[in-house]
Motif scaffolding. Structure first.
Motif, PDB file in Angstrom:
ATOM      1  N   ASN A 173       0.956  -1.126  -0.049  1.00 10.63           N
ATOM      2  CA  ASN A 173       0.166   0.017   0.004  1.00 10.63           C
ATOM      3  C   ASN A 173       0.558   1.218  -0.081  1.00 10.63           C
ATOM      4  OD1 ASN A 173      -2.934  -0.142  -0.071  1.00 10.63           O
ATOM      5  ND2 ASN A 173      -2.518  -1.630   1.621  1.00 10.63           N
ATOM      6  N   GLY A 174       1.963   1.061   0.571  1.00  6.97           N
ATOM      7  CA  GLY A 174       2.829   2.212   0.318  1.00  6.97           C
ATOM      8  C   GLY A 174       2.615   3.319   1.485  1.00  6.97           C
ATOM      9  N   PHE A 175       2.541   2.770   2.963  1.00  4.55           N
ATOM     10  CA  PHE A 175       2.030   3.457   3.914  1.00  4.55           C
ATOM     11  C   PHE A 175       3.036   4.790   3.902  1.00  4.55           C
ATOM     12  CE2 PHE A 175      -0.288  -0.455   4.569  1.00  4.55           C
ATOM     13  CZ  PHE A 175      -1.551   0.198   4.601  1.00  4.55           C
ATOM     14  N   HIS A 176       2.708   5.807   4.341  1.00  5.56           N
ATOM     15  CA  HIS A 176       3.715   6.761   4.855  1.00  5.56           C
ATOM     16  C   HIS A 176       3.721   6.810   6.546  1.00  5.56           C
ATOM     17  CE1 HIS A 176       5.903  10.575   5.536  1.00  5.56           C
ATOM     18  NE2 HIS A 176       4.761  10.960   6.454  1.00  5.56           N
ATOM     19  N   LEU A 177       4.997   6.323   6.918  1.00  7.27           N
ATOM     20  CA  LEU A 177       5.114   6.022   8.375  1.00  7.27           C
ATOM     21  C   LEU A 177       5.456   7.487   9.202  1.00  7.27           C
ATOM     22  CD1 LEU A 177       7.261   2.736   8.303  1.00  7.27           C
ATOM     23  CD2 LEU A 177       4.716   3.007   8.112  1.00  7.27           C
ATOM     24  N   GLU A 178       4.592   7.525  10.266  1.00  6.47           N
ATOM     25  CA  GLU A 178       4.865   8.768  11.078  1.00  6.47           C
ATOM     26  C   GLU A 178       5.377   8.208  12.627  1.00  6.47           C
ATOM     27  OE1 GLU A 178       1.635  10.940  11.118  1.00  6.47           O
ATOM     28  OE2 GLU A 178       1.596  11.260   8.950  1.00  6.47           O
ATOM     29  N   TYR A 179       6.138   8.888  13.298  1.00  6.06           N
ATOM     30  CA  TYR A 179       6.579   8.482  14.428  1.00  6.06           C
ATOM     31  C   TYR A 179       6.489   9.783  15.585  1.00  6.06           C
ATOM     32  CZ  TYR A 179       8.721   5.075  11.956  1.00  6.06           C
ATOM     33  OH  TYR A 179       8.789   3.837  11.043  1.00  6.06           O
ATOM     34  N   ASP A 180       5.118   9.877  16.114  1.00  5.51           N
ATOM     35  CA  ASP A 180       4.797  11.106  17.015  1.00  5.51           C
ATOM     36  C   ASP A 180       5.035  10.821  18.348  1.00  5.51           C
ATOM     37  OD1 ASP A 180       3.692  13.245  18.185  1.00  5.51           O
ATOM     38  OD2 ASP A 180       1.765  13.277  16.817  1.00  5.51           O
ATOM     39  N   GLN A 181       5.931  11.332  19.032  1.00  3.49           N
ATOM     40  CA  GLN A 181       6.480  11.150  20.438  1.00  3.49           C
ATOM     41  C   GLN A 181       5.187  11.405  21.252  1.00  3.49           C
ATOM     42  OE1 GLN A 181       9.067   9.634  21.364  1.00  3.49           O
ATOM     43  NE2 GLN A 181       8.252   9.316  23.377  1.00  3.49           N
ATOM     44  N   THR A 182       4.218  12.574  20.927  1.00  6.57           N
ATOM     45  CA  THR A 182       3.125  12.716  21.948  1.00  6.57           C
ATOM     46  C   THR A 182       2.238  11.738  22.003  1.00  6.57           C
ATOM     47  OG1 THR A 182       2.226  13.621  20.085  1.00  6.57           O
ATOM     48  CG2 THR A 182       3.460  14.961  21.719  1.00  6.57           C
ATOM     49  N   GLU A 183       2.003  11.000  20.517  1.00  5.85           N
ATOM     50  CA  GLU A 183       1.176   9.813  20.800  1.00  5.85           C
ATOM     51  C   GLU A 183       1.695   8.530  21.449  1.00  5.85           C
ATOM     52  OE1 GLU A 183      -1.944   9.424  19.111  1.00  5.85           O
ATOM     53  OE2 GLU A 183      -1.738  11.261  18.731  1.00  5.85           O
ATOM     54  N   ILE A 184       2.916   8.251  21.519  1.00  3.54           N
ATOM     55  CA  ILE A 184       3.603   7.247  22.227  1.00  3.54           C
ATOM     56  C   ILE A 184       3.372   7.485  23.665  1.00  3.54           C
ATOM     57  CG2 ILE A 184       5.612   6.208  23.076  1.00  3.54           C
ATOM     58  CD1 ILE A 184       6.680   6.772  19.982  1.00  3.54           C
ATOM     59  N   VAL A 185       3.548   8.687  24.084  1.00  4.62           N
ATOM     60  CA  VAL A 185       3.376   9.101  25.694  1.00  4.62           C
ATOM     61  C   VAL A 185       1.848   9.044  25.790  1.00  4.62           C
ATOM     62  CG1 VAL A 185       3.540  11.309  27.182  1.00  4.62           C
ATOM     63  CG2 VAL A 185       5.230  10.785  25.719  1.00  4.62           C
ATOM     64  N   LYS A 186       1.029   9.521  25.130  1.00  4.08           N
ATOM     65  CA  LYS A 186      -0.518   9.338  25.452  1.00  4.08           C
ATOM     66  C   LYS A 186      -0.896   8.103  25.784  1.00  4.08           C
ATOM     67  CE  LYS A 186      -2.737  11.675  22.454  1.00  4.08           C
ATOM     68  NZ  LYS A 186      -3.454  12.042  21.107  1.00  4.08           N
ATOM     69  N   SER A 187      -0.463   6.931  24.789  1.00  2.00           N
ATOM     70  CA  SER A 187      -0.780   5.454  24.773  1.00  2.00           C
ATOM     71  C   SER A 187      -0.191   5.045  26.188  1.00  2.00           C
ATOM     72  CB  SER A 187      -0.042   4.778  23.798  1.00  2.00           C
ATOM     73  OG  SER A 187      -0.480   3.256  24.051  1.00  2.00           O
ATOM     74  N   GLN A 188       1.028   5.464  26.411  1.00  3.60           N
ATOM     75  CA  GLN A 188       1.562   5.058  27.810  1.00  3.60           C
ATOM     76  C   GLN A 188       0.850   5.434  29.095  1.00  3.60           C
ATOM     77  OE1 GLN A 188       5.510   6.490  27.097  1.00  3.60           O
ATOM     78  NE2 GLN A 188       6.267   4.615  26.504  1.00  3.60           N
ATOM     79  N   ARG A 189       0.384   6.746  28.780  1.00  5.40           N
ATOM     80  CA  ARG A 189      -0.172   7.200  30.100  1.00  5.40           C
ATOM     81  C   ARG A 189      -1.638   6.501  30.267  1.00  5.40           C
ATOM     82  NH1 ARG A 189       1.458  13.701  29.870  1.00  5.40           N
ATOM     83  NH2 ARG A 189       3.242  13.312  30.949  1.00  5.40           N
ATOM     84  N   MET A 190      -2.449   6.417  29.180  1.00  2.11           N
ATOM     85  CA  MET A 190      -3.861   5.560  29.138  1.00  2.11           C
ATOM     86  C   MET A 190      -3.549   4.324  29.823  1.00  2.11           C
ATOM     87  SD  MET A 190      -6.782   6.406  28.292  1.00  2.11           S
ATOM     88  CE  MET A 190      -7.754   5.428  29.503  1.00  2.11           C
ATOM     89  N   LYS A 191      -2.393   3.619  29.182  1.00  5.19           N
ATOM     90  CA  LYS A 191      -1.999   2.086  29.990  1.00  5.19           C
ATOM     91  C   LYS A 191      -1.882   2.250  31.476  1.00  5.19           C
ATOM     92  CE  LYS A 191      -0.763  -0.068  25.608  1.00  5.19           C
ATOM     93  NZ  LYS A 191       0.369  -0.826  24.717  1.00  5.19           N
ATOM     94  N   GLN A 192      -0.970   3.345  31.628  1.00  5.91           N
ATOM     95  CA  GLN A 192      -0.583   3.556  33.424  1.00  5.91           C
ATOM     96  C   GLN A 192      -2.088   3.629  34.022  1.00  5.91           C
ATOM     97  OE1 GLN A 192       2.117   6.714  33.053  1.00  5.91           O
ATOM     98  NE2 GLN A 192       3.753   5.543  32.916  1.00  5.91           N
ATOM     99  N   MET A 193      -2.956   4.710  33.605  1.00  6.85           N
ATOM    100  CA  MET A 193      -4.268   4.749  34.420  1.00  6.85           C
ATOM    101  C   MET A 193      -5.103   3.480  34.551  1.00  6.85           C
ATOM    102  SD  MET A 193      -5.407   8.852  33.304  1.00  6.85           S
ATOM    103  CE  MET A 193      -5.169   8.523  31.488  1.00  6.85           C
ATOM    104  N   LEU A 194      -4.982   3.106  33.378  1.00 12.92           N
ATOM    105  CA  LEU A 194      -5.850   1.510  33.292  1.00 12.92           C
ATOM    106  C   LEU A 194      -5.321   0.435  34.491  1.00 12.92           C
ATOM    107  CD1 LEU A 194      -6.729   1.198  29.621  1.00 12.92           C
ATOM    108  CD2 LEU A 194      -8.230   2.053  31.389  1.00 12.92           C
TER     109      LEU A 194
END
Length: 298
Positions: A173-194
């Motif tokens: 499909n030729g996906f354009h890859l992105e690496y957003d540090q804020t998204e990584i932190v957001k996911s980590q914080r959600m998992k920490q709260m859960l």
């Protein structure tokens, strides 16, 4: 699968593998799960889904999407996801879970697998059976399932070829890859709260406690839950307590009052009211239904 266990971080504990290989393929009927839906969880494996019957609504991280019969979905490693059937369609789907390290050889992993697992813009990919690449993936899933079931000589080699084919079709499909540090932190914080909620759900719990676990303010904590789970933090706690009570009520020696206090309610009548609103049945009636179904099976 009618039920599966998760740890406090919602990581699924099911070992997705055959006797020899880190791969598992199975069918799931959504409404037969003990919760009536597939609850929120995540796993290290990547997951391919094919809808066999009906229609499902999947949520992956913050996004919800409908997947219909014949269509599919790729869910990336580590992404929180859940599923419910749409319009009582009796949805059944096939799941193929694969350890990322089994997708390609070690020499190719860093180039053709790792970047896609780490990309923050690919929590999922809708697999459209009308597209050539999509149809190839959907069809290959059936071949993989057949290989696992039949276990013909050298079937392990067939599986590696089939998985390589599926992964290549995803990548073309030729996906354009992105690496957003804020998204990584957001996911980590959600998992920490859960994780904190799942460790302390039986105790008195305040919004401040949950926010602190994610290193967030009260208002930011509420925004996270609304965005990712479509609910408030304290409503999530309530739903989680009900989920835990469902499992405890299935034990023959449990009582409704004992279960109520075990999952964090300090009033049996309040527990009964909340359980009935959530499950459309009282805890005692649910317990009796479970006992009756076990008796019939035996």
């Amino acid at each position: 699968m009618r039920n599966f266990k998760v740890d406090q971080s919602l990581k699924e504990l099911t070992e997705h593998r055959t006797t020899a290989l880190p791969i598992a393929c199975y069918q799931t009927t959504i409404n037969q799960n003990v919760h009536g839906h597939i609850p929120l969880h995540w796993h290290d494996e990547v997951q391919f889904v094919r809808i066999i019957k009906g229609e499902a609504i999947f949520q992956v991280n913050e996004e919800r999407l409908e997947v219909r019969e014949g269509e599919g979905l790729f869910i990336n490693s580590g992404c929180l996801h859940m599923a419910e059937e749409k319009d009582q369609s009796g949805c059944i789907y096939m799941c193929l879970n694969v350890s990322p390290h089994f997708l390609l050889s070690q020499e190719l992993y860093s180039t053709y697998v790792s970047p896609y697992l780490q990309a923050t813009n690919l929590p999922y990919i809708f697999i459209d059976a009308k597209e050539v690449w999509g149809k190839n993936i959907i069809d290959t899933m059936l071949n993989v399932n057949e290989s696992i079931q039949q276990k013909l000589p050298y079937y392990e080699l067939d599986l590696t070829v089939q998985l390589t084919n599926m992964w290549k079709n995803l990548l073309v499909n030729g996906f354009h890859l992105e690496y957003d540090q804020t998204e990584i932190v957001k996911s980590q914080r959600m998992k920490q709260m859960l994780n904190w909620v799942h460790l302390h759900y039986a105790e008195k719990m305040l919004l401040d406690d949950i926010a602190r676990a994610g290193q967030l303010s009260r208002s930011e904590c509420c925004r996270y839950f609304k965005r990712m789970l479509r609910t408030t933090p304290l409503n999530y706690v309530m739903d989680y307590r009900i989920q835990k009570s469902v499992l405890l009520l299935q034990e023959s020696d449990s009582t409704v009052t004992e279960v109520a206090y075990q999952v964090g309610f300090n009033s049996t009548s309040y527990f009964i009211d909340k359980f009935r609103k959530s499950m459309n049945v009282t805890p005692l009636a649910y317990k009796r239904n479970c006992a009756a179904s076990k008796f019939i099976k035996h």
